[in-house]
Design an enzyme around this catalytic site. Structure first.
Site, PDB file in Angstrom:
ATOM      1  N   SER A 149       0.948  -1.242   0.094  1.00  0.00           N
ATOM      2  CA  SER A 149      -0.008  -0.046  -0.029  1.00  0.00           C
ATOM      3  C   SER A 149       0.973   1.357  -0.028  1.00  0.00           C
ATOM      4  O   SER A 149       2.113   1.364   0.447  1.00  0.00           O
ATOM      5  CB  SER A 149      -0.797   0.078   1.242  1.00  0.00           C
ATOM      6  OG  SER A 149      -1.465   1.284   1.306  1.00  0.00           O
ATOM      7  N   TYR A 162      -2.818  -1.039  10.645  1.00  0.00           N
ATOM      8  CA  TYR A 162      -2.639  -1.066   9.131  1.00  0.00           C
ATOM      9  C   TYR A 162      -1.257  -0.656   8.679  1.00  0.00           C
ATOM     10  O   TYR A 162      -0.611  -1.159   7.817  1.00  0.00           O
ATOM     11  CB  TYR A 162      -3.800  -0.596   8.414  1.00  0.00           C
ATOM     12  CG  TYR A 162      -4.051  -0.621   7.100  1.00  0.00           C
ATOM     13  CD1 TYR A 162      -4.359  -1.914   6.647  1.00  0.00           C
ATOM     14  CD2 TYR A 162      -3.614   0.220   5.949  1.00  0.00           C
ATOM     15  CE1 TYR A 162      -4.690  -1.895   4.975  1.00  0.00           C
ATOM     16  CE2 TYR A 162      -3.636   0.310   4.793  1.00  0.00           C
ATOM     17  CZ  TYR A 162      -4.145  -1.114   4.252  1.00  0.00           C
ATOM     18  OH  TYR A 162      -4.184  -1.171   3.025  1.00  0.00           O
TER      19      TYR A 162
HETATM   20  N1  LIG Z   1      -8.742  -0.689  -1.271  1.00  0.00           N
HETATM   21  C1  LIG Z   1      -7.835   0.391  -1.221  1.00  0.00           C
HETATM   22  O1  LIG Z   1      -7.787   1.615  -1.114  1.00  0.00           O
HETATM   23  C2  LIG Z   1      -6.436  -0.313  -0.872  1.00  0.00           C
HETATM   24  C3  LIG Z   1      -5.076   0.688  -1.171  1.00  0.00           C
HETATM   25  C4  LIG Z   1      -3.801  -0.142  -1.213  1.00  0.00           C
HETATM   26  C5  LIG Z   1      -3.777  -1.382  -0.634  1.00  0.00           C
HETATM   27  N2  LIG Z   1      -5.067  -1.945  -0.675  1.00  0.00           N
HETATM   28  C6  LIG Z   1      -4.671  -3.612  -0.236  1.00  0.00           C
HETATM   29  O2  LIG Z   1      -5.104  -4.549  -1.260  1.00  0.00           O
HETATM   30  C7  LIG Z   1      -5.636  -5.533  -0.870  1.00  0.00           C
HETATM   31  C8  LIG Z   1      -7.113  -5.881  -1.397  1.00  0.00           C
HETATM   32  O3  LIG Z   1      -7.859  -4.744  -0.725  1.00  0.00           O
HETATM   33  P1  LIG Z   1      -9.277  -4.567  -1.403  1.00  0.00           P
HETATM   34  O4  LIG Z   1      -9.565  -3.015  -1.286  1.00  0.00           O
HETATM   35  O5  LIG Z   1      -9.496  -5.301  -2.529  1.00  0.00           O
HETATM   36  O6  LIG Z   1     -10.140  -5.338  -0.111  1.00  0.00           O
HETATM   37  P2  LIG Z   1     -11.468  -5.994  -0.168  1.00  0.00           P
HETATM   38  O7  LIG Z   1     -12.079  -6.145   1.176  1.00  0.00           O
HETATM   39  O8  LIG Z   1     -12.580  -5.677  -1.264  1.00  0.00           O
HETATM   40  O9  LIG Z   1     -11.142  -7.414  -0.434  1.00  0.00           O
HETATM   41  C9  LIG Z   1     -10.394  -8.341   0.496  1.00  0.00           C
HETATM   42  C10 LIG Z   1     -10.761  -9.506   0.382  1.00  0.00           C
HETATM   43  O10 LIG Z   1      -9.961 -10.438   1.108  1.00  0.00           O
HETATM   44  C11 LIG Z   1     -10.616 -11.303   1.964  1.00  0.00           C
HETATM   45  N3  LIG Z   1      -9.882 -11.677   3.154  1.00  0.00           N
HETATM   46  C12 LIG Z   1      -9.996 -10.967   4.340  1.00  0.00           C
HETATM   47  N4  LIG Z   1      -9.398 -11.762   5.274  1.00  0.00           N
HETATM   48  C13 LIG Z   1      -9.310 -12.995   4.975  1.00  0.00           C
HETATM   49  C14 LIG Z   1      -8.402 -13.755   5.221  1.00  0.00           C
HETATM   50  N5  LIG Z   1      -8.008 -14.128   6.680  1.00  0.00           N
HETATM   51  N6  LIG Z   1      -8.383 -15.121   4.596  1.00  0.00           N
HETATM   52  C15 LIG Z   1      -8.810 -15.302   3.243  1.00  0.00           C
HETATM   53  N7  LIG Z   1      -9.352 -13.984   2.527  1.00  0.00           N
HETATM   54  C16 LIG Z   1      -9.590 -12.907   3.381  1.00  0.00           C
HETATM   55  C17 LIG Z   1     -12.046 -10.667   2.110  1.00  0.00           C
HETATM   56  O11 LIG Z   1     -12.901 -11.662   1.985  1.00  0.00           O
HETATM   57  C18 LIG Z   1     -12.077 -10.141   0.497  1.00  0.00           C
HETATM   58  O12 LIG Z   1     -12.666 -10.704  -0.228  1.00  0.00           O
HETATM   59  C19 LIG Z   1      -5.571  -5.644   0.784  1.00  0.00           C
HETATM   60  O13 LIG Z   1      -4.364  -5.951   1.226  1.00  0.00           O
HETATM   61  C20 LIG Z   1      -5.516  -3.964   0.841  1.00  0.00           C
HETATM   62  O14 LIG Z   1      -4.802  -3.663   2.063  1.00  0.00           O
HETATM   63  C21 LIG Z   1      -6.278  -1.580  -0.769  1.00  0.00           C
END
Ligand SMILES: NC(=O)c1ccc[n+]([C@@H]2O[C@H](COP(=O)([O-])OP(=O)(O)OC[C@H]3O[C@@H](n4cnc5c(N)ncnc54)[C@H](O)[C@@H]3O)[C@@H](O)[C@H]2O)c1
Length: 258
Positions: A149, A162
């Site tokens: 991130s 986080y």
């Molecule tokens: N959305 C943002 O703004 C953003 C920015 C930077 C980084 N990220 C990173 O990108 C990645 C994806 O985020 P997103 O925004 O798509 O989130 P999201 O919540 O849409 O999707 C995350 C997925 O991970 C699954 N998950 C959570 N805990 C789990 C576990 N213990 N075992 C198996 N599956 C699990 C959830 O069920 C979900 O389907 C994350 O690592 C997040 O930190 C997101």
């Protein structure tokens, strides 16, 4: 650009939502076979049915395995099942992650909350790497891409767990790249700023419509998936141990008052 991903086997954690879901679709569109790993059984199964029902290229397959990435037994079962079903694994993508407390002052963060964030965001990536490495080693294009991130570099207040976890993912990426380079496995991470996904909508209280009206830029999950595919592809063969920051240049901005 030809990414050379057709016929490759890709395992994706967090594939049921957001960035993981966009990655699954993008790899499938390139002709890869995709293994979806997620703790959300309904959403994971539904995406598997969708992809298997039409979006896969000829010869490609799609499977879903429900697993909690923090559980070593689940991860061993998931990775072994995928390798057995698809005859190996070429690429591992670690998207599963949680925000944990958002807008919560340090004194209000419970130890259990802190540990849960570290467990999902860091231990989960470690277990993915540990389980997949023996299979990636057997591929001639072995690669891992982890979701870090912009919070790996900068911190917003009220998100101590986080921010700490994403700093750890950045260094985990470097450590794995050094560790696995002799086995021909590349490990890189992507570091996006705000992405319009269910996670960010919940954290910031926005919908796609209200995100569009904000002063700060918001990227799409599909844009991040493009970065993931590039780093996963043999096209980026010389790229190893790096972080691809997609933040519209925020990190490059000096505080010098010019
Ligand atoms: N959305 C943002 O703004 C953003 C920015 C930077 C980084 N990220 C990173 O990108 C990645 C994806 O985020 P997103 O925004 O798509 O989130 P999201 O919540 O849409 O999707 C995350 C997925 O991970 C699954 N998950 C959570 N805990 C789990 C576990 N213990 N075992 C198996 N599956 C699990 C959830 O069920 C979900 O389907 C994350 O690592 C997040 O930190 C997101």
């Amino acid at each position: 650009m030809e990414l050379g991903l057709a016929g490759k086997v890709v395992i994706i954690t967090g594939a049921a939502s957001g960035i993981g879901r966009a990655c699954a679709r993008a790899f499938a569109a390139e002709g890869a076979s995709v293994a979806l790993i997620d703790v959300d059984n309904d959403a994971g199964s539904s995406l598997q049915r969708e992809l298997a029902g039409g979006e896969l290229e000829a010869g490609a397959s799609c499977m879903f395995v429900r697993a909690d990435i923090t559980d070593p037994t689940h991860m061993e079962f998931a990775v072994q099942s995928v390798a057995h079903a698809f005859g190996g694994i070429d690429i591992a993508v670690g998207c599963a992650g949680i925000s944990g407390p958002v807008g919560v002052a340090l004194q209000e963060v419970g130890v259990a909350e802190f540990e849960r964030v570290m467990s999902v965001n860091v231990t989960g990536q470690f277990l993915l790497a540990q389980q997949c490495a023996p299979f990636l080693k057997l591929s001639n294009v072995g690669a891992m891409v982890l979701l870090a991130s912009d919070s790996s570099f900068v911190a917003a207040p009220g998100m101590v767990p986080y921010n700490a976890s994403k700093g750890a993912v950045l260094q985990l990426t470097r450590a794995l790249s050094v560790e696995l380079e002799p086995d021909g496995i590349r490990v890189n991470c992507v570091c996006p700023s705000v992405v319009d996904t269910p996670m960010a909508r919940a954290d910031l209280g926005h919908t796609s419509e209200t995100f569009a009206a904000q002063k700060y830029p918001v990227q799409t999950a599909e844009q991040v998936a493009n970065h993931v595919l590039y780093l996963a592809s043999p096209v980026s063969a010389p790229v190893n141990g790096t972080s691809l920051v997609s933040d519209y240049g925020y990190l490059a901005q000096s505080s010098f008052p010019a």
